[in-house]
Design a protein around this motif. Structure first.
Motif, PDB file in Angstrom:
ATOM      1  N   TRP A 140       0.881  -1.145  -0.151  1.00 50.71           N
ATOM      2  CA  TRP A 140      -0.022  -0.161  -0.134  1.00 50.71           C
ATOM      3  C   TRP A 140       0.837   1.377  -0.032  1.00 50.71           C
ATOM      4  O   TRP A 140       2.041   1.192   0.736  1.00 50.71           O
ATOM      5  CB  TRP A 140      -0.757   0.206   1.431  1.00 50.71           C
ATOM      6  CG  TRP A 140      -2.107  -0.960   1.295  1.00 50.71           C
ATOM      7  CD1 TRP A 140      -2.412  -1.668   0.350  1.00 50.71           C
ATOM      8  CD2 TRP A 140      -2.816  -1.275   2.337  1.00 50.71           C
ATOM      9  NE1 TRP A 140      -3.470  -2.488   0.766  1.00 50.71           N
ATOM     10  CE2 TRP A 140      -3.600  -2.171   1.986  1.00 50.71           C
ATOM     11  CE3 TRP A 140      -2.939  -0.728   3.660  1.00 50.71           C
ATOM     12  CZ2 TRP A 140      -4.743  -2.884   2.830  1.00 50.71           C
ATOM     13  CZ3 TRP A 140      -3.961  -1.119   4.402  1.00 50.71           C
ATOM     14  CH2 TRP A 140      -4.767  -2.317   4.084  1.00 50.71           C
ATOM     15  N   SER A 141       0.206   2.163  -0.607  1.00 51.34           N
ATOM     16  CA  SER A 141       1.312   3.447  -0.514  1.00 51.34           C
ATOM     17  C   SER A 141       0.710   4.504   0.346  1.00 51.34           C
ATOM     18  O   SER A 141       1.294   5.572   0.597  1.00 51.34           O
ATOM     19  CB  SER A 141       1.360   4.011  -2.122  1.00 51.34           C
ATOM     20  OG  SER A 141      -0.125   4.353  -2.656  1.00 51.34           O
ATOM     21  N   GLN A 142      -0.499   4.583   0.536  1.00 51.88           N
ATOM     22  CA  GLN A 142      -1.125   5.414   1.727  1.00 51.88           C
ATOM     23  C   GLN A 142      -1.814   4.667   2.960  1.00 51.88           C
ATOM     24  O   GLN A 142      -2.313   3.594   2.726  1.00 51.88           O
ATOM     25  CB  GLN A 142      -2.403   6.067   0.919  1.00 51.88           C
ATOM     26  CG  GLN A 142      -1.870   7.082  -0.040  1.00 51.88           C
ATOM     27  CD  GLN A 142      -2.946   7.802  -0.775  1.00 51.88           C
ATOM     28  OE1 GLN A 142      -3.928   7.823  -0.384  1.00 51.88           O
ATOM     29  NE2 GLN A 142      -2.445   8.599  -1.655  1.00 51.88           N
ATOM     30  N   PHE A 143      -1.783   5.205   4.142  1.00 49.06           N
ATOM     31  CA  PHE A 143      -2.225   4.440   5.478  1.00 49.06           C
ATOM     32  C   PHE A 143      -3.154   5.242   6.172  1.00 49.06           C
ATOM     33  O   PHE A 143      -2.865   6.561   6.197  1.00 49.06           O
ATOM     34  CB  PHE A 143      -0.766   4.208   6.124  1.00 49.06           C
ATOM     35  CG  PHE A 143       0.177   3.341   5.241  1.00 49.06           C
ATOM     36  CD1 PHE A 143      -0.038   1.896   5.044  1.00 49.06           C
ATOM     37  CD2 PHE A 143       1.212   4.116   4.510  1.00 49.06           C
ATOM     38  CE1 PHE A 143       0.966   1.263   4.339  1.00 49.06           C
ATOM     39  CE2 PHE A 143       2.019   3.253   4.004  1.00 49.06           C
ATOM     40  CZ  PHE A 143       1.980   1.800   3.729  1.00 49.06           C
ATOM     41  N   ARG A 144      -3.922   4.584   7.020  1.00 44.87           N
ATOM     42  CA  ARG A 144      -4.914   5.216   7.911  1.00 44.87           C
ATOM     43  C   ARG A 144      -4.635   5.308   9.252  1.00 44.87           C
ATOM     44  O   ARG A 144      -3.633   4.195   9.614  1.00 44.87           O
ATOM     45  CB  ARG A 144      -6.187   4.768   7.592  1.00 44.87           C
ATOM     46  CG  ARG A 144      -6.818   4.874   6.200  1.00 44.87           C
ATOM     47  CD  ARG A 144      -8.219   4.315   6.440  1.00 44.87           C
ATOM     48  NE  ARG A 144      -8.804   4.442   4.716  1.00 44.87           N
ATOM     49  CZ  ARG A 144      -9.159   3.151   4.053  1.00 44.87           C
ATOM     50  NH1 ARG A 144      -8.911   1.969   4.756  1.00 44.87           N
ATOM     51  NH2 ARG A 144      -9.704   3.457   2.967  1.00 44.87           N
ATOM     52  N   PRO A 145      -4.887   6.236  10.050  1.00 45.44           N
ATOM     53  CA  PRO A 145      -4.598   6.129  11.479  1.00 45.44           C
ATOM     54  C   PRO A 145      -4.872   4.666  11.905  1.00 45.44           C
ATOM     55  O   PRO A 145      -6.068   4.169  11.448  1.00 45.44           O
ATOM     56  CB  PRO A 145      -5.397   6.905  12.176  1.00 45.44           C
ATOM     57  CG  PRO A 145      -5.434   8.262  10.897  1.00 45.44           C
ATOM     58  CD  PRO A 145      -5.712   7.331   9.635  1.00 45.44           C
ATOM     59  N   GLY A 146      -4.015   4.211  12.665  1.00 45.93           N
ATOM     60  CA  GLY A 146      -4.501   2.680  13.169  1.00 45.93           C
ATOM     61  C   GLY A 146      -3.853   1.648  12.274  1.00 45.93           C
ATOM     62  O   GLY A 146      -3.525   0.380  12.764  1.00 45.93           O
ATOM     63  N   ASP A 147      -3.339   1.925  10.965  1.00 40.67           N
ATOM     64  CA  ASP A 147      -2.697   0.940  10.148  1.00 40.67           C
ATOM     65  C   ASP A 147      -1.262   0.480  10.919  1.00 40.67           C
ATOM     66  O   ASP A 147      -0.713   1.388  11.412  1.00 40.67           O
ATOM     67  CB  ASP A 147      -2.821   1.407   8.779  1.00 40.67           C
ATOM     68  CG  ASP A 147      -4.109   1.309   7.964  1.00 40.67           C
ATOM     69  OD1 ASP A 147      -4.944   0.904   8.564  1.00 40.67           O
ATOM     70  OD2 ASP A 147      -3.964   1.798   6.895  1.00 40.67           O
ATOM     71  N   GLN A 148      -0.892  -0.572  10.453  1.00 43.52           N
ATOM     72  CA  GLN A 148       0.430  -0.788  10.914  1.00 43.52           C
ATOM     73  C   GLN A 148       1.359  -0.673   9.819  1.00 43.52           C
ATOM     74  O   GLN A 148       1.501  -0.844   8.650  1.00 43.52           O
ATOM     75  CB  GLN A 148       0.585  -2.296  11.076  1.00 43.52           C
ATOM     76  CG  GLN A 148      -0.268  -2.565  12.653  1.00 43.52           C
ATOM     77  CD  GLN A 148       0.365  -4.209  12.915  1.00 43.52           C
ATOM     78  OE1 GLN A 148       0.766  -5.116  11.905  1.00 43.52           O
ATOM     79  NE2 GLN A 148      -0.023  -4.653  14.056  1.00 43.52           N
ATOM     80  N   ILE A 154      -0.566  13.402   4.307  1.00 45.04           N
ATOM     81  CA  ILE A 154      -0.927  13.996   2.861  1.00 45.04           C
ATOM     82  C   ILE A 154      -2.431  14.424   2.914  1.00 45.04           C
ATOM     83  O   ILE A 154      -2.918  13.831   3.722  1.00 45.04           O
ATOM     84  CB  ILE A 154      -0.476  13.013   1.830  1.00 45.04           C
ATOM     85  CG1 ILE A 154      -1.120  11.724   2.117  1.00 45.04           C
ATOM     86  CG2 ILE A 154       1.025  12.785   1.741  1.00 45.04           C
ATOM     87  CD1 ILE A 154      -0.900  11.011   0.596  1.00 45.04           C
ATOM     88  N   GLY A 155      -2.970  15.223   2.120  1.00 46.72           N
ATOM     89  CA  GLY A 155      -4.206  15.513   1.969  1.00 46.72           C
ATOM     90  C   GLY A 155      -5.013  14.499   1.191  1.00 46.72           C
ATOM     91  O   GLY A 155      -4.429  13.541   0.534  1.00 46.72           O
ATOM     92  N   PRO A 167       3.720  19.838   6.684  1.00 49.53           N
ATOM     93  CA  PRO A 167       3.053  18.474   6.773  1.00 49.53           C
ATOM     94  C   PRO A 167       3.740  18.087   7.909  1.00 49.53           C
ATOM     95  O   PRO A 167       4.865  18.413   8.470  1.00 49.53           O
ATOM     96  CB  PRO A 167       3.174  17.704   5.521  1.00 49.53           C
ATOM     97  CG  PRO A 167       4.449  18.346   4.973  1.00 49.53           C
ATOM     98  CD  PRO A 167       4.401  19.905   5.374  1.00 49.53           C
ATOM     99  N   LYS A 168       2.846  17.216   8.892  1.00 45.54           N
ATOM    100  CA  LYS A 168       3.411  16.466  10.051  1.00 45.54           C
ATOM    101  C   LYS A 168       4.271  15.300   9.604  1.00 45.54           C
ATOM    102  O   LYS A 168       3.685  14.585   8.562  1.00 45.54           O
ATOM    103  CB  LYS A 168       2.142  16.029  10.798  1.00 45.54           C
ATOM    104  CG  LYS A 168       2.436  15.232  12.245  1.00 45.54           C
ATOM    105  CD  LYS A 168       1.132  15.288  12.755  1.00 45.54           C
ATOM    106  CE  LYS A 168       1.244  14.502  14.202  1.00 45.54           C
ATOM    107  NZ  LYS A 168      -0.058  14.322  14.919  1.00 45.54           N
ATOM    108  N   THR A 188      -4.232  11.565  12.417  1.00 42.25           N
ATOM    109  CA  THR A 188      -3.896  12.653  11.645  1.00 42.25           C
ATOM    110  C   THR A 188      -4.491  13.840  11.969  1.00 42.25           C
ATOM    111  O   THR A 188      -5.466  13.881  13.037  1.00 42.25           O
ATOM    112  CB  THR A 188      -4.243  12.537  10.030  1.00 42.25           C
ATOM    113  OG1 THR A 188      -5.791  12.282  10.117  1.00 42.25           O
ATOM    114  CG2 THR A 188      -3.585  11.108   9.354  1.00 42.25           C
ATOM    115  N   THR A 189      -4.065  15.145  11.634  1.00 44.13           N
ATOM    116  CA  THR A 189      -4.874  16.523  11.883  1.00 44.13           C
ATOM    117  C   THR A 189      -6.116  16.724  11.494  1.00 44.13           C
ATOM    118  O   THR A 189      -6.735  17.493  11.961  1.00 44.13           O
ATOM    119  CB  THR A 189      -3.610  17.481  11.854  1.00 44.13           C
ATOM    120  OG1 THR A 189      -3.666  17.555  10.425  1.00 44.13           O
ATOM    121  CG2 THR A 189      -2.431  17.465  12.469  1.00 44.13           C
ATOM    122  N   ASN A 190      -6.341  15.788  10.490  1.00 48.10           N
ATOM    123  CA  ASN A 190      -7.838  16.041   9.862  1.00 48.10           C
ATOM    124  C   ASN A 190      -8.111  14.659   9.339  1.00 48.10           C
ATOM    125  O   ASN A 190      -7.202  13.912   8.722  1.00 48.10           O
ATOM    126  CB  ASN A 190      -7.552  17.006   8.603  1.00 48.10           C
ATOM    127  CG  ASN A 190      -8.906  17.316   7.754  1.00 48.10           C
ATOM    128  OD1 ASN A 190      -9.658  16.291   7.419  1.00 48.10           O
ATOM    129  ND2 ASN A 190      -9.005  18.328   7.309  1.00 48.10           N
TER     130      ASN A 190
END
Length: 61
Positions: A4-12, A22-23, A34-35, A48-50
């Motif tokens: 995967w190239s993008q990850f969500r909060p909670g993913d490993q 990223i947006g 960006p953080k 993430t912040t959003n």
């Protein structure tokens, strides 16, 4: 199998490295200051912040 190239909060995190917030569509919506976080393989991504943002690995060449 691809990674995967993008990850969500909670993913490993699949690998050690730095990840940047990223947006929704980074091509059109850049984020000012960006953080950036450093994770070890298996660490969970923080919030993430959003809620529309995700994490992406930073490749330094």
């Amino acid at each position: 199998m691809g990674e995967w190239s993008q990850f969500r909060p909670g993913d490993q995190a699949p690998n050690d490295g730095e990840y940047m917030e990223i947006g929704e569509d980074a091509f059109h919506m850049g984020i000012n200051n960006p953080k950036i976080i450093t994770l070890q393989k298996g660490d969970k991504f923080p919030m993430t912040t959003n809620h529309n943002r995700k994490w992406k690995k930073v490749f330094r060449g």
